[in-house]
Design a protein around this motif. Sequence first.
Motif, PDB file in Angstrom:
ATOM      1  N   PHE A 253       0.857  -1.183   0.000  1.00  0.00           N
ATOM      2  CA  PHE A 253       0.000   0.000   0.000  1.00  0.00           C
ATOM      3  C   PHE A 253       0.892   1.232   0.000  1.00  0.00           C
ATOM      4  CE2 PHE A 253      -2.153   3.391   2.357  1.00  0.00           C
ATOM      5  CZ  PHE A 253      -3.316   3.509   1.626  1.00  0.00           C
ATOM      6  N   LEU A 254       0.675   2.119  -0.980  1.00  0.00           N
ATOM      7  CA  LEU A 254       1.476   3.332  -1.103  1.00  0.00           C
ATOM      8  C   LEU A 254       0.703   4.489  -0.466  1.00  0.00           C
ATOM      9  CD1 LEU A 254       4.232   4.023  -2.334  1.00  0.00           C
ATOM     10  CD2 LEU A 254       3.031   4.815  -4.387  1.00  0.00           C
ATOM     11  N   ASN A 255       1.230   5.006   0.640  1.00  0.00           N
ATOM     12  CA  ASN A 255       0.562   6.084   1.375  1.00  0.00           C
ATOM     13  C   ASN A 255       1.175   7.436   1.004  1.00  0.00           C
ATOM     14  OD1 ASN A 255      -1.222   7.229   3.265  1.00  0.00           O
ATOM     15  ND2 ASN A 255       0.377   7.299   4.806  1.00  0.00           N
ATOM     16  N   HIS A 256       0.324   8.321   0.516  1.00  0.00           N
ATOM     17  CA  HIS A 256       0.750   9.670   0.143  1.00  0.00           C
ATOM     18  C   HIS A 256       0.757  10.557   1.386  1.00  0.00           C
ATOM     19  CE1 HIS A 256       1.003  13.445  -2.073  1.00  0.00           C
ATOM     20  NE2 HIS A 256      -0.033  13.860  -1.384  1.00  0.00           N
ATOM     21  N   LEU A 257       1.868  11.269   1.600  1.00  0.00           N
ATOM     22  CA  LEU A 257       2.009  12.142   2.759  1.00  0.00           C
ATOM     23  C   LEU A 257       1.891  13.603   2.345  1.00  0.00           C
ATOM     24  CD1 LEU A 257       5.040  10.452   4.585  1.00  0.00           C
ATOM     25  CD2 LEU A 257       2.604  10.152   5.053  1.00  0.00           C
ATOM     26  N   LEU A 258       1.354  14.405   3.255  1.00  0.00           N
ATOM     27  CA  LEU A 258       1.286  15.843   3.025  1.00  0.00           C
ATOM     28  C   LEU A 258       2.648  16.467   3.307  1.00  0.00           C
ATOM     29  CD1 LEU A 258      -2.228  16.606   4.542  1.00  0.00           C
ATOM     30  CD2 LEU A 258      -1.604  16.262   2.165  1.00  0.00           C
ATOM     31  N   PRO A 259       2.901  17.674   2.790  1.00  0.00           N
ATOM     32  CA  PRO A 259       4.246  18.267   2.899  1.00  0.00           C
ATOM     33  C   PRO A 259       4.737  18.375   4.339  1.00  0.00           C
ATOM     34  CG  PRO A 259       2.897  19.505   1.357  1.00  0.00           C
ATOM     35  CD  PRO A 259       1.983  18.524   2.017  1.00  0.00           C
ATOM     36  N   GLN A 260       6.025  18.069   4.508  1.00  0.00           N
ATOM     37  CA  GLN A 260       6.735  18.224   5.773  1.00  0.00           C
ATOM     38  C   GLN A 260       6.157  17.373   6.916  1.00  0.00           C
ATOM     39  OE1 GLN A 260       9.563  19.916   5.715  1.00  0.00           O
ATOM     40  NE2 GLN A 260       9.156  20.439   3.561  1.00  0.00           N
ATOM     41  N   THR A 261       5.552  16.242   6.585  1.00  0.00           N
ATOM     42  CA  THR A 261       5.078  15.332   7.638  1.00  0.00           C
ATOM     43  C   THR A 261       6.280  14.773   8.395  1.00  0.00           C
ATOM     44  OG1 THR A 261       3.115  14.728   6.371  1.00  0.00           O
ATOM     45  CG2 THR A 261       3.794  13.209   8.111  1.00  0.00           C
ATOM     46  N   GLY A 262       6.248  14.861   9.713  1.00  0.00           N
ATOM     47  CA  GLY A 262       7.388  14.463  10.522  1.00  0.00           C
ATOM     48  C   GLY A 262       7.370  13.011  10.977  1.00  0.00           C
ATOM     49  N   GLU A 263       6.174  12.413  11.112  1.00  0.00           N
ATOM     50  CA  GLU A 263       6.069  11.040  11.603  1.00  0.00           C
ATOM     51  C   GLU A 263       4.934  10.331  10.873  1.00  0.00           C
ATOM     52  OE1 GLU A 263       5.320  11.114  15.770  1.00  0.00           O
ATOM     53  OE2 GLU A 263       6.882  12.587  16.192  1.00  0.00           O
ATOM     54  N   MET A 264       5.100   9.028  10.702  1.00  0.00           N
ATOM     55  CA  MET A 264       4.018   8.201  10.174  1.00  0.00           C
ATOM     56  C   MET A 264       3.891   6.961  11.043  1.00  0.00           C
ATOM     57  SD  MET A 264       3.433   6.413   6.456  1.00  0.00           S
ATOM     58  CE  MET A 264       2.221   5.084   6.307  1.00  0.00           C
ATOM     59  N   GLU A 265       2.661   6.662  11.447  1.00  0.00           N
ATOM     60  CA  GLU A 265       2.384   5.515  12.313  1.00  0.00           C
ATOM     61  C   GLU A 265       1.429   4.567  11.609  1.00  0.00           C
ATOM     62  OE1 GLU A 265       0.809   4.555  16.886  1.00  0.00           O
ATOM     63  OE2 GLU A 265       0.573   6.558  16.011  1.00  0.00           O
ATOM     64  N   ILE A 266       1.733   3.259  11.668  1.00  0.00           N
ATOM     65  CA  ILE A 266       0.826   2.241  11.127  1.00  0.00           C
ATOM     66  C   ILE A 266       0.338   1.373  12.289  1.00  0.00           C
ATOM     67  CG2 ILE A 266       1.702   2.199   8.771  1.00  0.00           C
ATOM     68  CD1 ILE A 266       3.545  -0.063   9.517  1.00  0.00           C
ATOM     69  N   ILE A 267      -0.981   1.089  12.294  1.00  0.00           N
ATOM     70  CA  ILE A 267      -1.612   0.393  13.418  1.00  0.00           C
ATOM     71  C   ILE A 267      -2.543  -0.692  12.871  1.00  0.00           C
ATOM     72  CG2 ILE A 267      -3.142   0.659  15.421  1.00  0.00           C
ATOM     73  CD1 ILE A 267      -2.272   3.554  15.621  1.00  0.00           C
ATOM     74  N   ALA A 268      -2.530  -1.848  13.518  1.00  0.00           N
ATOM     75  CA  ALA A 268      -3.445  -2.945  13.180  1.00  0.00           C
ATOM     76  C   ALA A 268      -3.763  -3.717  14.448  1.00  0.00           C
ATOM     77  CB  ALA A 268      -2.840  -3.866  12.136  1.00  0.00           C
ATOM     78  N   PRO A 269      -4.950  -4.320  14.541  1.00  0.00           N
ATOM     79  CA  PRO A 269      -5.276  -5.135  15.715  1.00  0.00           C
ATOM     80  C   PRO A 269      -4.268  -6.264  15.913  1.00  0.00           C
ATOM     81  CG  PRO A 269      -7.253  -4.715  14.414  1.00  0.00           C
ATOM     82  CD  PRO A 269      -6.093  -4.235  13.598  1.00  0.00           C
ATOM     83  N   VAL A 270      -3.971  -6.571  17.171  1.00  0.00           N
ATOM     84  CA  VAL A 270      -3.004  -7.619  17.493  1.00  0.00           C
ATOM     85  C   VAL A 270      -3.471  -8.966  16.924  1.00  0.00           C
ATOM     86  CG1 VAL A 270      -2.002  -8.944  19.405  1.00  0.00           C
ATOM     87  CG2 VAL A 270      -2.102  -6.453  19.534  1.00  0.00           C
TER      88      VAL A 270
END
Length: 358
Positions: A253-270
């Motif tokens: 999955f290719l996630n597009h980020l907005l300008p100057q995003t400092g962090e990206m977190e991915i979360i899924a149920p255990v």
Amino acid sequence: RDGYSHSDVTKGCFPNLSLRSKHFMETNSGYRLLHMRMGILLLILMSWCSVQAAETYKIQGTILTEKQKPAGGAVVLLMKIVMQGQPTISPLKQGLSDEQGRYEFIIEPAEANSFFRIEAMTEKSTTSSEPFKFKKGQFVKSMRLILPTIKKGATYLDFGRDILVVDAMESALRITEIIRFSNKSNAMVNTDSEPIIKRIPAEAENFQLFKGQNRFNATRESDKILFRLLVPPGDNQLYFSYDLPVNKRSVVFLNHLLPQTGEMEIIAPVNTLDLSFDRPPELAAARIVRQVKRFSNKQYDSQTIFLEEDQREIAVVIKNIPISREQFYYPAIMLAALLFFGLSFFLIKRSQPASENS
């Protein structure tokens, strides 16, 4: 003198006096008892009224312009925030500020334990308070809001964190995205003329924007979302979701980020999906923090990558996608069909008479 007592003489001369006295005493006791009961009832009524008066909760305040002048005629909304499960925000009451910029809302005792937020808006500006609730023993809450001026363009916005929550559904992945950003200016920021563009897969379905602010709007155009926002000063977030059809056990999955995003977190149920960052060479040294988080009594695996340079896209590898019913039944049906035709061919060949040469 003849052995009669005073009471005997009285009874003999005035035979009805004793009865009248007794009746008077009984009647007087009845009145006193009645007065006592009425007094108790009155005391209970007064106590009940005082309790009801004490449990009247009030939210009041003033709406001012940036020049500290009363903003009369501003639309004032009292928003109720429900924190159970997925947080929801809905209008509870609405009113207008008076000529002095004052407003007031009366809250029912049953609502007093909720979180609230005040929003105020005019044709040229809008603002809102931070979430709040009544403290124990508090019955009046005062909130003063200032309507700032408006600046145009997204250059005043600082995009800090992009959160991607992935859930498995029947033949699709539910993608929920939360983009946290801040308006560090002292003015409202309007992006109507220059919408914020967020790209999503063209095959995405059921796009839904969860409005945290009344003036956050989104328009879907094929593979992109156009956000037209009127952003108040301070911290804000974009919160939306869509369904991504899948027919494989794993996808990138290719996630597009907005300008100057400092962090990206991915979360899924255990113990469900397996998520990981597909890091190109320029992100090989990027720091990643893994942890387990809890939301609504459910545990989630979380991974956060910290970006030192501006990245416009990050690939996420999603594995262990459940097989849908169609994916499961199709091979089974094909196998059953092959077995059926094979068995039919065998039976037909067997039923034919043997040739003379055999």
